[in-house]
Design a protein around this motif. Structure first.
Motif, mmCIF file in Angstrom:
data_model
loop_
_atom_site.group_PDB
_atom_site.id
_atom_site.type_symbol
_atom_site.label_atom_id
_atom_site.label_comp_id
_atom_site.label_asym_id
_atom_site.label_seq_id
_atom_site.Cartn_x
_atom_site.Cartn_y
_atom_site.Cartn_z
ATOM 1 N N ALA A 166 10.118 -14.161 -20.069
ATOM 2 C CA ALA A 166 9.121 -13.088 -19.925
ATOM 3 C C ALA A 166 9.313 -12.343 -18.610
ATOM 4 O O ALA A 166 9.245 -11.107 -18.575
ATOM 5 N N ILE A 167 9.573 -13.075 -17.524
ATOM 6 C CA ILE A 167 9.801 -12.431 -16.220
ATOM 7 C C ILE A 167 11.069 -11.584 -16.263
ATOM 8 O O ILE A 167 11.103 -10.463 -15.745
ATOM 9 N N TYR A 168 12.112 -12.121 -16.897
ATOM 10 C CA TYR A 168 13.362 -11.371 -17.017
ATOM 11 C C TYR A 168 13.137 -10.055 -17.756
ATOM 12 O O TYR A 168 13.649 -9.008 -17.348
ATOM 13 N N ASN A 169 12.383 -10.084 -18.823
ATOM 14 C CA ASN A 169 12.142 -8.856 -19.583
ATOM 15 C C ASN A 169 11.317 -7.850 -18.789
ATOM 16 O O ASN A 169 11.532 -6.648 -18.916
ATOM 17 N N LEU A 170 10.376 -8.326 -17.974
ATOM 18 C CA LEU A 170 9.629 -7.406 -17.119
ATOM 19 C C LEU A 170 10.546 -6.747 -16.092
ATOM 20 O O LEU A 170 10.509 -5.523 -15.902
ATOM 21 N N VAL A 171 11.372 -7.539 -15.431
ATOM 22 C CA VAL A 171 12.294 -6.999 -14.425
ATOM 23 C C VAL A 171 13.326 -6.093 -15.083
ATOM 24 O O VAL A 171 13.641 -5.018 -14.562
ATOM 25 N N ASN A 172 13.826 -6.509 -16.225
ATOM 26 C CA ASN A 172 14.802 -5.712 -16.954
ATOM 27 C C ASN A 172 14.220 -4.354 -17.356
ATOM 28 O O ASN A 172 14.877 -3.327 -17.228
ATOM 29 N N GLY A 173 12.991 -4.354 -17.837
ATOM 30 C CA GLY A 173 12.344 -3.091 -18.200
ATOM 31 C C GLY A 173 12.158 -2.174 -17.009
ATOM 32 O O GLY A 173 12.315 -0.958 -17.118
ATOM 33 N N TYR A 174 11.872 -2.769 -15.857
ATOM 34 C CA TYR A 174 11.682 -1.952 -14.661
ATOM 35 C C TYR A 174 13.008 -1.398 -14.148
ATOM 36 O O TYR A 174 13.099 -0.224 -13.802
ATOM 37 N N LEU A 175 14.037 -2.229 -14.125
ATOM 38 C CA LEU A 175 15.319 -1.782 -13.573
ATOM 39 C C LEU A 175 16.050 -0.806 -14.485
ATOM 40 O O LEU A 175 16.650 0.153 -14.013
#
Length: 132
Positions: A89-98
């Motif tokens: 879940a954290i990876y997907n949040l960071v991925n969406g932001y980057l």
């Protein structure tokens, strides 16, 4: 607690983890990379996209392996599954932001909701494993 009920929570969590890995891990990137307008609209470096795909494949493989361990009702796999789902879940949040420039969008809300549901089943299954 009955063994049938013990298996129920962990079996549901295992199936949901497997689905999360397929649908969100692999399917999301296949869908995005198939869209030529999406690739043209990305303002990030290509190396970042390659790194994001590799991390996604690694997390998806780890979730597949862990979901098998959860299905086998192993305590160590249950704890590592909780950590992997949170990491996913954290990876997907960071991925969406980057990559997309949005910290929270519809797909991230789906990921967070799925993570909460999976973690709930894992916690319930872990509690039943402790009781037996």
């Amino acid at each position: 607690m009955k063994p049938k009920r013990k298996c129920m929570f962990l079996c549901i969590a295992s199936g949901l983890m497997f689905a999360l890995g397929i649908v969100r891990g692999i399917g999301g990137f296949i869908d995005l990379m198939d869209d030529k307008y999406f690739i043209a609209a990305i303002n990030t470096h290509e190396l970042l996209i390659v790194a994001a795909v590799l991390v996604s494949i690694f997390l998806t493989a780890a979730i597949f392996i862990t979901s098998i361990g959860v299905f086998e009702q192993s305590k160590k796999y249950t704890i590592s599954a909780i950590a992997l789902v949170i990491l996913f879940a954290i990876y997907n949040l960071v991925n969406g932001y980057l990559i997309l420039g949005k910290f929270v969008d519809d797909s991230n809300l789906i990921n967070i909701a799925a993570s909460i549901i999976i973690i709930s089943f894992l916690m319930l299954g872990n509690n039943t494993l402790k009781k037996t």
